[in-house]
Design a protein around this motif. Structure first.
Motif, mmCIF file in Angstrom:
data_model
loop_
_atom_site.group_PDB
_atom_site.id
_atom_site.type_symbol
_atom_site.label_atom_id
_atom_site.label_comp_id
_atom_site.label_asym_id
_atom_site.label_seq_id
_atom_site.Cartn_x
_atom_site.Cartn_y
_atom_site.Cartn_z
ATOM 1 N N LEU A 35 0.825 -1.197 0.000
ATOM 2 C CA LEU A 35 0.000 0.000 0.000
ATOM 3 C C LEU A 35 0.866 1.256 0.000
ATOM 4 N N TYR A 39 0.568 4.152 -2.760
ATOM 5 C CA TYR A 39 0.253 5.532 -2.364
ATOM 6 C C TYR A 39 1.352 6.498 -2.818
ATOM 7 N N TYR A 57 -9.378 1.681 -4.879
ATOM 8 C CA TYR A 57 -8.462 0.659 -4.396
ATOM 9 C C TYR A 57 -9.143 -0.707 -4.484
ATOM 10 N N VAL A 69 -6.224 1.910 4.320
ATOM 11 C CA VAL A 69 -6.399 2.715 3.107
ATOM 12 C C VAL A 69 -7.109 4.021 3.440
ATOM 13 N N VAL A 91 -3.063 -5.353 -3.269
ATOM 14 C CA VAL A 91 -3.744 -4.083 -3.500
ATOM 15 C C VAL A 91 -3.332 -3.554 -4.872
ATOM 16 N N ALA A 93 -4.615 0.011 -7.661
ATOM 17 C CA ALA A 93 -5.424 1.228 -7.685
ATOM 18 C C ALA A 93 -5.604 1.728 -9.107
#
Length: 366
Positions: A35, A39, A57, A69, A91, A93
């Protein structure tokens, strides 16, 4: 940790750009490490005047991951859904960025407002009604959306451009979501004789196990009905009302400098509502993309205008073959394949996309 970032820029006739990106980390390490990498890549996309208006996500275990998140600072609409990325990561996105916009997050009202010229786009992310059955929850969420639009001078029938319904245990709960949507749409003047809304209805899990349906929506104030065209592709697809559901196959919206095209979740179906190539995921994928191509053509677009693909698979065992096919056919398109059963068990695969095309019309520029 490194991330793979697939990007697609679009430039309108006015010169103002949009960017779609799919971010996937390496399939190693902890969720927090993955994550953090995603990010970091997300924040790095904010260059040269581009601002995120929405990020979704895709999580492998939302019950244990979603809180982390949601604790991140985004300043845009944040959608979180349990749909395992099939690249092996925990994960991934999808990010949508635009140039020359003002973005305001209304945490209390549940909308992110994107202001641009004569228009105001309202993006709703991860709306839900815990503890309710799927029919009641869907009806309540759409009713709240209708009331929110009316309070801002709009209506559900004229200003809601697209929805996503993420349904827990879709084989059990989708019929209820359809019932709730059909009822609420009819109350708001949406029937087979008027029009519905572009949508995806797919399996998706909220971190709260009592949530049966999660809804995202895309709405635009300032747009006029004559700017909106509903895509049918009748040579390939049938009206959804013929099998009891209420959504448009796709929607094209013309602004003064660009056309936005929202293609709903599309599967291997013919213009009689029948599943094409039962049991054969490869052939279903071919027919699925053929159907999408027909919808795009009706909007005077093609796959070169598509800015991202989200592909939903029922069976993880089909990932390698499907991924190889997509990589070969559309190598330059931002894309992701996630584990998410489609609303009819016989459909093994479904896809949705957005396309953008530079145009010049008499309407106000975006």
């Amino acid at each position: 940790m490194e991330c793979n970032i697939q990007r697609k820029y679009f430039s309108a006739s006015s010169g103002r750009r949009e960017l779609h990106a799919m971010i996937t980390p390496k399939a190693e390490g902890s969720f927090s490490e993955q994550l953090g990498a995603v990010y970091c890549a997300f924040t790095g996309l904010h260059t040269e005047g581009l601002r995120a208006v929405m990020v979704r996500y895709f999580l492998s275990d939302p019950s244990n991951q979603a809180q982390e998140v949601r604790a991140l600072q985004h300043e845009c609409a944040v959608s979180v859904v349990g749909q395992t990325p099939l690249c092996g990561a925990k994960v991934a996105a999808w990010v949508w960025l635009q140039e020359g916009v003002t973005v305001k997050v209304d945490d209390e009202g549940g909308f992110t407002e994107v202001s641009h010229g004569a228009y105001s786009t309202l993006i709703q992310a991860s709306a839900c009604e815990p503890g309710l059955q799927s029919s009641t929850a869907t009806r309540a969420m759409l009713n709240d959306l209708a009331l929110s639009l009316e309070a801002r001078g709009g209506t559900l029938i004229d200003n809601c451009l697209r929805t996503w319904l993420f349904v827990r245990d879709v084989d059990v709960n989708y019929a209820g979501a359809v019932s709730g949507r059909n009822e609420l749409f009819a109350l708001n003047g949406m029937t087979a004789d008027s029009h519905f809304i572009a949508s995806t209805g797919i399996n998706g899990i909220h971190e709260d196990s009592t949530v049966s349906v999660v809804m995202d929506s895309l709405n635009c104030l300032g747009v006029k009905p004559e700017q909106i065209r509903f895509l049918k592709a009748k040579t390939h697809l049938n009206p959804t009302a013929e099998y009891g559901v209420a959504f448009e196959r796709g929607t094209a919206v013309d602004f003064g400098d660009r056309r936005h095209v929202y293609v709903s979740g599309t599967a291997s179906i013919n213009n009689k509502g029948e599943i094409v190539w039962p049991g054969d995921v490869a052939r279903q994928a071919e027919r699925m993309f053929e159907n999408v191509g027909a919808l795009l053509e009706e909007a005077d677009c093609g796959f070169d205008d598509v800015c991202h693909l989200i592909v939903y698979l029922r069976d993880v065992a089909d990932y390698s073959a499907v991924s190889a096919m997509i990589n070969e056919r559309y190598p330059s398109l931002p894309r992701i394949v996630v584990l998410a059963p489609v609303c009819r068990p016989g459909w093994l695969i479904e896809v949705e996309c957005m396309a953008f095309k530079a145009v010049e019309t008499a309407y106000a520029a975006y």
